[in-house]
Design an enzyme around this catalytic site. Structure first.
Site: not given
Ligand code: ASP
Length: 301
Positions: A171, A199, A201, A223-225
């Site tokens: 991202t 979906r 995030g 990161g992990h949304g």
């Molecule tokens: N945060 C983003 C998501 O979960 C992914 C990322 O930051 O790379 O959609």
């Protein structure tokens, strides 16, 4: 008293293999330089953030705009959001298709009656605002098509381990402070690879993927949304700036993500005094920042 100018950008917090680190650094450098130039010419923090994010959306290195991850249907659906720390106005789009620069659509929404538009409505809104539309396949590059084929053959969506285990893309985001002391923050993404249709995030959600408040800080998150949303990471990081300077606030927020929800990711921020901070708990996070006393951005991974 006028505030010193500053910008910081990121290109995602993931595992970035050695052979891909140069392109990530080059992309971050270019975005930081372009955004800082806007500030230097007297542009607003919002203009600088939009410019920096557009640079990275146009760069296929990153998971944003062209080159973004495909969803399970093989389609690019993008999310983006931007916030003005002087007015608390927010603009965001989610699951938008046929637009290479969703941050520009988000920027239009910022001054509209609404905060967020999703799906087909977002594409219609983009067209009404004059943001160029493209064909869906214009956003798909070979690297991502091959990745999609691989996931499809495997028949299962990637788990959270994609953040540590494989060479997925990042991202993008930017935070800037202008001469008036106004802070802006924005984030743009294609989301996680092989995500289900629709979906969404953290990235387009204010307080989660980005946040800006002139009295505290501007923040952009990656990161992990699914974990980031649960601790509203961007707002939490800004709140830490009430008592801590930017670097310590960034660390404190990342500890919160790790301790409370065992989440993986990273963030960048600029506090109200123009100090830059960042932190991540992934193996890498591509980033670049430039403040007034520097001739060149500092670029790190
Ligand atoms: N945060 C983003 C998501 O979960 C992914 C990322 O930051 O790379 O959609």
């Amino acid at each position: 008293m006028s505030t010193p100018l500053a910008i910081i950008v990121h290109g995602g917090a993931w595992y970035i293999p050695a052979e891909e680190q140069e392109s990530h650094k080059a992309g971050c450098r270019e975005a930081a330089v372009a955004g800082f130039e806007v500030l230097r010419r007297g542009g607003s923090a919002l203009d600088a953030v939009e410019e920096a994010v557009v640079c990275m959306e146009d760069d296929p290195t990153f998971d944003a705009g062209v080159g973004a991850h495909l969803n399970q249907d093989g389609v690019v659906q993008l999310d983006a959001g931007i916030m003005d720390g002087s007015t608390y106005q927010v603009g965001a789009v989610a699951a938008i298709e046929r637009v290479q620069n969703p941050i520009c659509v988000a920027r239009h929404l910022l001054t509209s009656e609404h905060n967020m538009i999703v799906g087909a409505g977002a594409t219609i809104y983009a067209q009404a605002c004059g943001v160029p539309l493209c064909n869906p396949e214009d956003l798909v590059i070979e690297r991502e098509h091959n990745r999609w084929l691989e996931y499809k053959e495997r028949g299962e969506p990637p788990s959270e381990t994609v953040f540590t285990g494989s060479s997925v893309k990042g991202t993008v985001g930017a935070v800037a402070i202008d001469r008036a002391g106004d802070i802006a923050a924005g984030t743009s993404t294609g989301g996680t690879p092989f995500k289900p249709e629709g979906r969404v995030g953290d990235s387009p959600l204010p307080g989660c993927g980005y946040y800006a408040d002139n009295a505290l800080a501007g923040v952009s998150v990656t990161g992990h949304g699914e974990s980031i949303i649960r601790v509203q990471l961007a707002r939490s990081a800004a709140d830490f700036c009430a008592k801590l300077q930017a670097p310590a606030a960034a660390e404190a927020a990342m500890h919160m993500l790790s301790d409370r929800v065992a989440g993986k990711g990273g963030l960048i921020l600029i506090d109200r005094a123009g100090r830059v901070g960042y932190a991540y708990n992934s193996s890498e996070m591509a980033r670049a920042f430039m403040v007034e006393r520097m001739d060149e951005p500092q670029v790190e991974i």
